[in-house]
Design an enzyme around this catalytic site. Structure first.
Site, PDB file in Angstrom:
ATOM      1  N   ASP A   1      67.747  61.478  59.073  1.00 28.30           N
ATOM      2  CA  ASP A   1      67.913  62.561  59.765  1.00 28.30           C
ATOM      3  C   ASP A   1      67.256  63.925  59.328  1.00 28.30           C
ATOM      4  O   ASP A   1      67.510  64.995  59.374  1.00 28.30           O
ATOM      5  CB  ASP A   1      69.246  62.940  59.631  1.00 28.30           C
ATOM      6  CG  ASP A   1      70.312  62.076  60.443  1.00 28.30           C
ATOM      7  OD1 ASP A   1      69.823  61.407  61.341  1.00 28.30           O
ATOM      8  OD2 ASP A   1      71.527  61.904  59.990  1.00 28.30           O
TER       9      ASP A   1
ATOM     10  N   HIS B   1      71.254  63.875  67.218  1.00 25.42           N
ATOM     11  CA  HIS B   1      72.230  63.586  66.255  1.00 25.42           C
ATOM     12  C   HIS B   1      73.277  64.711  66.601  1.00 25.42           C
ATOM     13  O   HIS B   1      72.939  65.897  66.815  1.00 25.42           O
ATOM     14  CB  HIS B   1      71.736  64.184  64.808  1.00 25.42           C
ATOM     15  CG  HIS B   1      72.720  63.986  63.524  1.00 25.42           C
ATOM     16  ND1 HIS B   1      73.172  62.493  63.155  1.00 25.42           N
ATOM     17  CD2 HIS B   1      73.469  65.089  62.975  1.00 25.42           C
ATOM     18  CE1 HIS B   1      73.986  63.065  62.296  1.00 25.42           C
ATOM     19  NE2 HIS B   1      74.124  64.339  62.038  1.00 25.42           N
TER      20      HIS B   1
HETATM   21  C1  GAR Z   1      76.447  60.306  70.219  1.00 23.03           C
HETATM   22  O1  GAR Z   1      77.213  61.427  69.801  1.00 23.03           O
HETATM   23  C2  GAR Z   1      75.284  60.565  69.219  1.00 23.03           C
HETATM   24  O2  GAR Z   1      74.692  61.697  68.908  1.00 23.03           O
HETATM   25  C3  GAR Z   1      75.665  59.509  67.784  1.00 23.03           C
HETATM   26  O3  GAR Z   1      76.380  58.677  68.500  1.00 23.03           O
HETATM   27  C4  GAR Z   1      76.894  59.031  69.867  1.00 23.03           C
HETATM   28  C5  GAR Z   1      76.412  57.937  70.918  1.00 23.03           C
HETATM   29  O4  GAR Z   1      77.197  57.978  71.938  1.00 23.03           O
HETATM   30  N1  GAR Z   1      74.623  59.412  66.921  1.00 23.03           N
HETATM   31  C6  GAR Z   1      74.465  59.469  65.766  1.00 23.03           C
HETATM   32  O5  GAR Z   1      75.531  59.745  65.304  1.00 23.03           O
HETATM   33  C7  GAR Z   1      73.193  59.144  65.036  1.00 23.03           C
HETATM   34  N2  GAR Z   1      73.541  59.333  63.714  1.00 23.03           N
HETATM   35  P1  GAR Z   1      76.622  57.432  73.510  1.00 23.03           P
HETATM   36  O6  GAR Z   1      76.526  55.896  73.068  1.00 23.03           O
HETATM   37  O7  GAR Z   1      77.824  57.761  74.205  1.00 23.03           O
HETATM   38  O8  GAR Z   1      75.161  57.927  73.770  1.00 23.03           O
END
Ligand code: GAR
Length: 209
Positions: free
Chosen positions: A151, A110
């Protein structure tokens, strides 16, 4: 060797961090056996294919009920004998049925310091928008086990990242990824695969060497 499934929905930079860690032999107790995407056009799918990892698409809207979706997800995970599920930017809600099946075996990353800027509606860029709107000077990332509370599961690792004047949600997101997420997630997966994380009274405890 534990079999790891990484669940993705987007760009997959966290998946890439895991692939890089695996290629550098940093995840000694496990290997990525499967990538599941909730979107057909997720760039993460290309990263998986390029790395030689089996990639499957599972669309929630392809199923008429939550139960049918859960059954499909669980049977896919069973087919690949998955021991650990990693949510790396996975934007489909995981139901209690799946959570109970994989109790303390689902890890999520997160992009904030939980319990700040988390829970329902806080995902992706929205998390960083909320952090900037509040004017916090420090944010970061959290890797935690997934339980029935959004979360709210046991925290495994956290890392703080500075907010800089003039940050946009995009620049802050990038810094949080580079300085925290891409380091914490592979580290937590490696610790899990080495059997070094236990959950005691709802708290994750990391065994020291
Ligand atoms: C990341 O920043 C992750 O922490 C977030 O989505 C992004 C995915 O990026 N997740 C959340 O917000 C979950 N609540 P990625 O596809 O480049 O790994």
């Amino acid at each position: 060797m534990l079999n790891i499934a990484v669940l993705v929905s987007g760009g997959g930079t966290n998946l890439q961090a895991l692939i890089d860690a695996q290629n550098n032999a940093e995840i000694s107790g496990g290997k990525m056996a499967l990538v599941i995407s909730s979107k057909t056009d997720a760039f993460a799918l290309e990263r998986a294919t390029k790395a030689g990892i089996a990639a499957e698409v599972l669309l929630r809207k392809g199923f008429s009920s939550q139960q049918e979706y859960d059954e499909a997800l669980l049977s896919l995970l069973a087919r690949y004998r998955i021991d650990l599920i990693v949510l790396a930017g996975f934007m489909t809600i995981i139901s209690n049925t799946v959570i109970q099946h994989y109790e303390n075996r689902i890890i999520n990353v997160h992009p904030a310091l939980i319990p700040s800027f988390c829970g329902e509606g806080f995902y992706g860029l929205r998390v960083h928008e909320a952090a900037l709107a509040k004017g916090v000077k420090v944010t970061g990332a959290t890797v935690h086990f997934v339980n029935e509370i959004c979360d709210g599961g046991p925290i495994i690792l956290q890392k703080a990242v500075e907010v800089i004047r003039g940050d946009t949600p995009e620049t802050l997101q990038r810094r949080v990824m580079e300085q925290a997420e891409w380091k914490l997630l592979p580290k937590a997966v490696a610790l899990f695969c080495e059997g070094k994380i236990s959950v005691e009274n709802g708290i994750a405890v990391i065994k020291e060497d």
